[in-house]
Design a protein around this motif. Structure first.
Motif, PDB file in Angstrom:
ATOM      1  N   ALA A 107      -0.885  -2.734   9.898  1.00 38.43           N
ATOM      2  CA  ALA A 107      -0.885  -1.306   9.544  1.00 38.43           C
ATOM      3  C   ALA A 107       0.184  -0.570  10.346  1.00 38.43           C
ATOM      4  O   ALA A 107       0.506  -0.948  11.482  1.00 38.43           O
TER       5      ALA A 107
ATOM      6  N   HIS B 204       0.777   7.147   7.460  1.00 41.08           N
ATOM      7  CA  HIS B 204       0.053   5.896   7.682  1.00 41.08           C
ATOM      8  C   HIS B 204       0.201   4.998   6.459  1.00 41.08           C
ATOM      9  O   HIS B 204       0.215   5.470   5.323  1.00 41.08           O
ATOM     10  N   ARG B 205       0.298   3.686   6.736  1.00 36.86           N
ATOM     11  CA  ARG B 205       0.268   2.685   5.671  1.00 36.86           C
ATOM     12  C   ARG B 205      -0.667   1.560   6.105  1.00 36.86           C
ATOM     13  O   ARG B 205      -0.545   1.039   7.211  1.00 36.86           O
ATOM     14  N   ASN B 206      -1.588   1.200   5.229  1.00 36.21           N
ATOM     15  CA  ASN B 206      -2.547   0.146   5.548  1.00 36.21           C
ATOM     16  C   ASN B 206      -1.861  -1.211   5.667  1.00 36.21           C
ATOM     17  O   ASN B 206      -0.759  -1.418   5.149  1.00 36.21           O
ATOM     18  N   ALA B 207      -2.526  -2.119   6.345  1.00 38.12           N
ATOM     19  CA  ALA B 207      -2.029  -3.479   6.483  1.00 38.12           C
ATOM     20  C   ALA B 207      -2.040  -4.187   5.134  1.00 38.12           C
ATOM     21  O   ALA B 207      -2.855  -3.881   4.258  1.00 38.12           O
TER      22      ALA B 207
ATOM     23  N   TRP C  22       2.104   4.954   1.212  1.00 39.87           N
ATOM     24  CA  TRP C  22       2.194   5.746   2.435  1.00 39.87           C
ATOM     25  C   TRP C  22       1.383   7.023   2.195  1.00 39.87           C
ATOM     26  O   TRP C  22       1.555   7.697   1.185  1.00 39.87           O
TER      27      TRP C  22
ATOM     28  N   PRO D 255       0.820  -1.222   0.000  1.00 37.82           N
ATOM     29  CA  PRO D 255       0.000   0.000   0.000  1.00 37.82           C
ATOM     30  C   PRO D 255       0.851   1.268   0.000  1.00 37.82           C
ATOM     31  O   PRO D 255       2.019   1.267   0.415  1.00 37.82           O
TER      32      PRO D 255
ATOM     33  N   GLN E 204       3.279  -0.237  14.819  1.00 39.29           N
ATOM     34  CA  GLN E 204       2.932  -1.233  13.804  1.00 39.29           C
ATOM     35  C   GLN E 204       2.277  -2.410  14.524  1.00 39.29           C
ATOM     36  O   GLN E 204       2.940  -3.156  15.250  1.00 39.29           O
TER      37      GLN E 204
ATOM     38  N   GLN F 148       1.657   3.280  11.671  1.00 34.95           N
ATOM     39  CA  GLN F 148       1.398   4.706  11.912  1.00 34.95           C
ATOM     40  C   GLN F 148       2.699   5.351  12.366  1.00 34.95           C
ATOM     41  O   GLN F 148       3.394   4.821  13.247  1.00 34.95           O
TER      42      GLN F 148
END
Length: 200
Positions: free
Chosen positions: A137, A128-131, A103, A101, A164, A139
């Motif tokens: 995920a 943030h990056r999604n799982a 950032w 995903p 994380q 933050q």
């Protein structure tokens, strides 16, 4: 004609002419010898070459790959340095690895150099990056970040917190490569790792 008699009979006109010549001479001499006025170095605040409201900016690298996206309520391009000054920007940095995903994030202010090589995220910065897959995920909360978006690198000397999943890392100063997933906290590092729940 006798010059003495001529001047005696015309006292008033001669006196006027003499006074006029003396006044002009004094003015010229005064102008010549007085110091020149200093030119002020102050030119006032920098002016904007243009202002954009509620804009979206997309940038690509030399290979034509998408590099980053910025969206903000205001952008100012200053005359002289061609840099972009941003108010409250949202940003998106795509990874090079497929299936990972983007950032995404937000900062209070931002600055982009004229070539689009350096992005400064100023004030508080949240990323943030999604799982994905088995990776939880992530933050990231810090401030005053310098980013090289075409290389997916960023750095700060400010305190940073990375969460994380159930793990938390805190430290002062951070270097990160978002492509290689390499993260380095430089000083005063504290970490906590919660054990994963076992599945029966």
């Amino acid at each position: 004609m006798n010059l003495r008699l001529y001047l005696r009979d015309r006292k008033v006109p001669v006196a006027v002419v003499a006074l006029t010549v003396a006044a002009l001479t004094a003015t010229l001499v005064s102008w010549y010898i007085q110091p020149r006025a200093k030119v002020s170095d102050f030119v006032g605040p920098p002016r904007s070459g243009y202002v954009l409201h509620n804009f979206i900016l997309d940038s690509w690298n030399e290979q034509g790959a998408f590099s980053f996206r910025l969206h903000a309520p205001r952008l100012d391009r200053r005359e002289g340095d061609d840099a972009l000054y941003l108010i409250s920007p949202d940003f998106r940095m795509p990874p090079k690895e497929a299936g990972t995903p983007d950032w995404t994030g937000h900062s209070q202010y931002g600055w982009v150099d004229s070539g689009g090589d350096i992005l400064k995220l100023q004030g508080e910065v949240h990323m943030h990056r999604n799982a994905f897959g088995t990776t939880a995920a992530t933050q990231m909360d810090t401030s005053e970040v310098t980013s090289w978006p075409k290389e997916n690198r960023l750095a700060t000397d400010a305190p940073a917190t990375i969460v994380q999943g159930t793990s938390t890392m805190k430290g002062v100063g951070m270097r990160a490569n978002l492509d290689s997933k390499h993260l380095e906290l430089l000083d005063d590092v504290h970490s906590s790792f919660m054990p994963k729940k076992r599945t029966p």
